[in-house]
Design a protein around this motif. Structure first.
Motif, PDB file in Angstrom:
ATOM      1  N   PRO A   2      12.666  -6.681   9.305  1.00 56.79           N
ATOM      2  CA  PRO A   2      12.717  -8.066  10.335  1.00 56.79           C
ATOM      3  C   PRO A   2      10.954  -8.921   9.797  1.00 56.79           C
ATOM      4  CG  PRO A   2      13.553  -6.105  11.727  1.00 56.79           C
ATOM      5  CD  PRO A   2      12.449  -5.721  10.682  1.00 56.79           C
ATOM      6  N   LYS A   3      10.698  -8.401   9.184  1.00 57.98           N
ATOM      7  CA  LYS A   3       8.220  -9.052   9.357  1.00 57.98           C
ATOM      8  C   LYS A   3       8.883  -9.465   8.130  1.00 57.98           C
ATOM      9  CE  LYS A   3       3.584  -9.196  10.095  1.00 57.98           C
ATOM     10  NZ  LYS A   3       2.395  -8.167  10.046  1.00 57.98           N
ATOM     11  N   GLU A   4       9.459  -8.824   6.913  1.00 58.43           N
ATOM     12  CA  GLU A   4       9.607  -9.157   5.400  1.00 58.43           C
ATOM     13  C   GLU A   4      10.183 -10.452   5.224  1.00 58.43           C
ATOM     14  OE1 GLU A   4       8.260  -5.428   3.662  1.00 58.43           O
ATOM     15  OE2 GLU A   4      10.405  -6.055   4.071  1.00 58.43           O
ATOM     16  N   LYS A   5      11.410 -10.410   6.500  1.00 56.39           N
ATOM     17  CA  LYS A   5      12.468 -11.291   5.953  1.00 56.39           C
ATOM     18  C   LYS A   5      11.761 -12.755   6.709  1.00 56.39           C
ATOM     19  CE  LYS A   5      16.881 -12.285   7.910  1.00 56.39           C
ATOM     20  NZ  LYS A   5      18.051 -12.086   8.387  1.00 56.39           N
ATOM     21  N   GLN A   6      11.067 -12.404   7.934  1.00 53.73           N
ATOM     22  CA  GLN A   6      10.498 -13.946   8.323  1.00 53.73           C
ATOM     23  C   GLN A   6       9.558 -14.511   7.415  1.00 53.73           C
ATOM     24  OE1 GLN A   6      11.726 -15.329  11.009  1.00 53.73           O
ATOM     25  NE2 GLN A   6      10.247 -16.933  10.904  1.00 53.73           N
ATOM     26  N   THR A   7       8.951 -13.633   7.244  1.00 56.26           N
ATOM     27  CA  THR A   7       7.291 -14.020   5.878  1.00 56.26           C
ATOM     28  C   THR A   7       8.447 -14.439   4.792  1.00 56.26           C
ATOM     29  OG1 THR A   7       6.442 -11.951   6.430  1.00 56.26           O
ATOM     30  CG2 THR A   7       5.992 -13.761   4.575  1.00 56.26           C
ATOM     31  N   MET A   8       9.931 -14.703   4.094  1.00 53.00           N
ATOM     32  CA  MET A   8      10.079 -14.714   3.572  1.00 53.00           C
ATOM     33  C   MET A   8      10.965 -16.218   3.803  1.00 53.00           C
ATOM     34  SD  MET A   8       9.940 -13.068   0.638  1.00 53.00           S
ATOM     35  CE  MET A   8      11.048 -13.321  -0.473  1.00 53.00           C
TER      36      MET A   8
END
Length: 151
Positions: free
Chosen positions: A128-134
């Motif tokens: 979820p954190k990687e997705k939000q950053t992307m």
């Protein structure tokens, strides 16, 4: 001298006639009911309604006769059919279409094709954190808000 029953019948006829007359548009005035109008046609229609009531006709039968003789526009409450249904439901349909377009645009903003492609290439879904950053990196800034009344 009138008996008490005759007086009651006359009052009932008068009350029914007034009720019907309030729901019938004056064909000459257009904006008044025949109960409020003093046009000759309104006076004749009020007399016709009273005669029909005395003849034993129901309110529905009287409305139907008036509609047949003068057209659908003589009644303040038109029949509910496909044409009037479309007229009454058109604001709801238009509002629903606008809400659907708005919801689709909001959904498109939140669904980023690049993240989906990255998930497929990696073979492992993003956290979820990687997705939000992307999403933050790949989402373009919103266009400046333009006012529809402003050029």
């Amino acid at each position: 001298m009138a008996t008490e029953d005759e007086v009651k019948k006359a009052l009932i006829v008068d009350a029914r006639a007034r009720n019907i007359s309030h729901n019938v548009r004056c064909t000459e005035c257009g904006s008044q009911s025949i109960e409020d109008s003093q046009a000759d046609i309104a006076i004749l229609l009020r007399k016709l309604i009273r005669d029909e009531i005395r003849a034993g006709k129901s309110d529905k039968e009287i409305y139907k006769k008036l509609e047949e003789d003068f057209g659908e526009t003589v009644l303040y409450a038109p029949r509910f059919d496909y044409q009037t249904a479309a007229l009454w439901l058109s604001p709801v349909i238009v509002g629903g279409a606008i809400a659907g377009v708005w919801a689709y645009q909001r959904h498109r903003q939140k669904t980023n094709v690049h993240i989906m492609a990255l998930n497929l290439i990696r073979g492992v879904p993003l956290t979820p954190k990687e997705k939000q950053t992307m999403i933050e990196i790949l989402t373009p800034p919103p266009p400046p808000r333009r006012r529809w009344w402003w050029s």
